[in-house]
Enzyme design. Structure first.
Site, PDB file in Angstrom:
ATOM      1  N   HIS A  84      29.785  20.098  -6.979  1.00 46.39           N
ATOM      2  CA  HIS A  84      30.668  20.870  -6.308  1.00 46.39           C
ATOM      3  C   HIS A  84      30.238  21.421  -4.992  1.00 46.39           C
ATOM      4  CE1 HIS A  84      27.890  23.553  -8.247  1.00 46.39           C
ATOM      5  NE2 HIS A  84      28.545  23.512  -9.395  1.00 46.39           N
TER       6      HIS A  84
ATOM      7  N   HIS B 130      32.197  16.893 -15.465  1.00 44.18           N
ATOM      8  CA  HIS B 130      31.431  18.148 -15.266  1.00 44.18           C
ATOM      9  C   HIS B 130      32.361  19.308 -15.880  1.00 44.18           C
ATOM     10  CE1 HIS B 130      29.350  21.151 -12.169  1.00 44.18           C
ATOM     11  NE2 HIS B 130      29.718  21.774 -13.488  1.00 44.18           N
TER      12      HIS B 130
ATOM     13  N   ASN C 251      24.440  24.567 -20.119  1.00 43.14           N
ATOM     14  CA  ASN C 251      24.325  25.907 -20.467  1.00 43.14           C
ATOM     15  C   ASN C 251      24.803  26.496 -21.532  1.00 43.14           C
ATOM     16  OD1 ASN C 251      26.362  25.232 -18.898  1.00 43.14           O
ATOM     17  ND2 ASN C 251      26.346  27.033 -17.553  1.00 43.14           N
TER      18      ASN C 251
ATOM     19  N   ASP D  59      34.618  21.071 -13.028  1.00 44.36           N
ATOM     20  CA  ASP D  59      33.809  22.314 -13.354  1.00 44.36           C
ATOM     21  C   ASP D  59      34.458  23.120 -14.251  1.00 44.36           C
ATOM     22  OD1 ASP D  59      31.455  23.981 -13.410  1.00 44.36           O
ATOM     23  OD2 ASP D  59      31.742  24.699 -11.365  1.00 44.36           O
TER      24      ASP D  59
ATOM     25  N   HIS E 240      23.029  21.736  -9.267  1.00 38.66           N
ATOM     26  CA  HIS E 240      23.790  22.728  -8.839  1.00 38.66           C
ATOM     27  C   HIS E 240      22.957  23.106  -7.358  1.00 38.66           C
ATOM     28  CE1 HIS E 240      26.356  26.688  -9.227  1.00 38.66           C
ATOM     29  NE2 HIS E 240      25.543  26.747  -8.210  1.00 38.66           N
TER      30      HIS E 240
ATOM     31  N   HIS F 245      36.473  31.391 -19.285  1.00 43.49           N
ATOM     32  CA  HIS F 245      36.196  32.505 -19.861  1.00 43.49           C
ATOM     33  C   HIS F 245      37.303  33.081 -20.312  1.00 43.49           C
ATOM     34  CE1 HIS F 245      32.101  32.462 -17.936  1.00 43.49           C
ATOM     35  NE2 HIS F 245      32.764  32.226 -17.004  1.00 43.49           N
TER      36      HIS F 245
ATOM     37  N   HIS G 285      32.077  22.579 -19.045  1.00 46.13           N
ATOM     38  CA  HIS G 285      31.513  23.407 -19.861  1.00 46.13           C
ATOM     39  C   HIS G 285      32.137  24.034 -20.913  1.00 46.13           C
ATOM     40  CE1 HIS G 285      28.413  24.441 -16.548  1.00 46.13           C
ATOM     41  NE2 HIS G 285      29.673  23.969 -15.752  1.00 46.13           N
ATOM     42  N   PHE G 286      32.080  23.257 -22.088  1.00 45.51           N
ATOM     43  CA  PHE G 286      32.920  23.674 -23.519  1.00 45.51           C
ATOM     44  C   PHE G 286      32.534  24.608 -24.144  1.00 45.51           C
ATOM     45  CE2 PHE G 286      35.365  19.262 -23.507  1.00 45.51           C
ATOM     46  CZ  PHE G 286      36.207  19.753 -22.409  1.00 45.51           C
ATOM     47  N   ARG G 287      31.445  25.497 -23.803  1.00 51.60           N
ATOM     48  CA  ARG G 287      30.697  26.642 -24.363  1.00 51.60           C
ATOM     49  C   ARG G 287      30.397  26.464 -25.902  1.00 51.60           C
ATOM     50  NH1 ARG G 287      29.852  28.266 -19.274  1.00 51.60           N
ATOM     51  NH2 ARG G 287      31.719  29.271 -18.091  1.00 51.60           N
TER      52      ARG G 287
HETATM   53 ZN   LIG Z   1      29.314  23.877 -13.676  1.00 56.10          ZN
END
Ligand SMILES: [Zn+2]
Length: 427
Positions: free
Chosen positions: A225, A55, A89, A295, A174, A299, A57-59
């Site tokens: 999570h 899990h 996402n 997760d 989620h 940012h 999020h490497f954007r």
């Molecule tokens: Zn996530």
């Protein structure tokens, strides 16, 4: 054989003094004595399977000012993770075959460790699940709104589970119910406000809906999570096809702790009470929780240092997860068996990839750990592009060496590997 390594190795739940032979990136022999010209002796240290982070999020693409596959996978490698699975996402969201292909092509050029991707399921692409399955390792559903999330109505869960079943891939969820979140939404100034704005009731409702829709389907369902006692209680007696994960931050922090700055710890689902945190830790130890997942949601500091109500939720963690738990295993807060199950064995079972265990035929992904080398986590020593960590100052043990498919990626705590070495796993 191409090379051999020797040391106290974690095999089938125990440590054994042995040698591992590696051929073409895979484990080809495990014996008392093996020796090729290229031989590494790690006496005095332990050899463990490398971790898998299901899990992150490497954007990338679209939000690469926060993170991209290069620093993201570099951070993973330094943290003993040989394979990461990226969430949908991004911008664009990976909800079509084209956007999945584009992400894979771009990530192949940038990745230091192996990777996989999830296809996001929305109300609009349920009919395309068979097609999407060709390019993804699993599916992701957001039942509640979070950063750049994908809209999905929980009335569509049953149909979606039925369709996913034939792909033989898992669906990760989620689990916060959107109607419940809307009902409780309030203006937030603190972590306690954030917890009250997204109460445990929302997680409970979402999990109830998932369990009801799953019925007697065998679709593999992973609840991401988990954060509350209420959610945990619902999962106490679950069928075998349902697994659940927990993050390091939900195990280590609560909304009532004196965390500063508060905004850095704003995350979804929110940090909750100490009762929740303690219950999750007990469940982690006794096997009720299957998987540890970071997760990792970086940012920038600039984005995280604004008004609490307006800042995005999410915090980084791919590099610190395994090191935090290596320290706990050393201190016997958690057994090595549980830690390896949570970070290596269960993740590869869920995603059906040939890693996560030191056994014949699997990818030669190992970490070498010197348990005497405790340290304190410092953001300046980490590698995520976002440049900060919520785990600042906590004790950890980082791996000294990391092998991925028999290649030494990290030696003596320094990166030897190259961008583009990471492969789309299973290809
Ligand atoms: Zn996530």
């Amino acid at each position: 054989m191409d090379l051999t390594i020797e040391g106290k190795t974690y095999i089938n739940g125990n440590f054994e003094d042995c040698c591992i032979g590696i051929t073409d990136g895979r484990i080809s022999a495990i014996k008392k004595i093996l020796k090729e010209d290229e031989h590494y002796n790690f006496r005095g240290k332990i050899i463990l399977p490398a971790g898998i982070d299901i899990h992150v999020h490497f954007r990338d693409p679209g939000l690469t000012h926060k993170e991209d596959f290069s620093p993201g996978t570099m951070a993973a490698a330094y943290g003993g993770i040989s394979c990461v699975f990226d969430m949908p996402n991004t911008v664009p969201q990976t909800i079509t075959l084209r956007s999945l292909s584009d992400k894979i092509i771009s990530a192949k050029k940038r990745a230091y460790v192996d990777f996989g991707v999830y296809a996001g399921i929305t109300d609009g692409n349920i009919k395309n699940i068979d097609e999407l399955a060709k390019k993804c390792h699993g599916f992701k559903i957001y039942l509640g709104g979070t950063t750049n999330s994908l809209h999905f109505n929980s009335n569509n869960l049953k149909e979606t589970f039925d369709k996913i079943k034939s792909t033989n891939k898992p669906v990760l969820i989620h689990a916060e119910d959107n109607n419940c979140l809307v009902k409780h939404k309030l203006k937030e100034n603190s972590l306690v406000d954030h917890m009250n704005s997204r109460p445990a009731e929302c997680e409970e409702t979402a999990i109830k809906n998932i369990l009801k829709a799953s019925g007697d389907t065998n679709t593999r369902i992973h609840i991401c999570h988990l954060s509350s006692i209420e959610g945990l209680e619902l999962l106490r007696k679950r069928s075998k096809n349902i697994s659940c994960g927990v993050t390091p931050h939900h195990l280590l922090f609560t909304a009532q702790d004196d965390l500063k700055p508060q905004s850095h710890y704003k995350v979804n689902p929110p940090l909750r009470s100490n009762f929740d945190r303690e219950a999750l830790f007990v469940a982690l130890k006794n096997g009720l929780i299957d998987i540890l997942e970071s997760d990792h949601a970086p940012h920038t500091l600039e984005e995280k240092d604004k008004e609490f109500n307006d800042i995005p939720s999410g915090l980084p963690g791919v590099e610190t997860m395994f090191p935090l738990f290596l320290h706990m295993a050393k201190k016997e807060t958690l057994s090595f068996q549980r830690m390896i199950s949570l970070l290596c064995e269960k993740p590869v079972e869920l995603l059906n990839i040939p890693k996560g265990k030191i056994e014949d035929g699997r990818d030669a992904d190992f970490i070498v750990v010197d348990l005497k080398k405790d340290c304190k986590i410092k953001s300046e020593n980490l590698h995520s592009k976002c440049g900060w960590t919520p785990f600042e100052g906590l004790p950890a043990i980082f791996p000294e060496c990391v092998f991925v498919r028999g290649e030494k990626l990290i030696e003596d705590y320094e990166m030897l590997g190259a961008k583009g070495f990471g492969k789309f796993v299973g290809e």
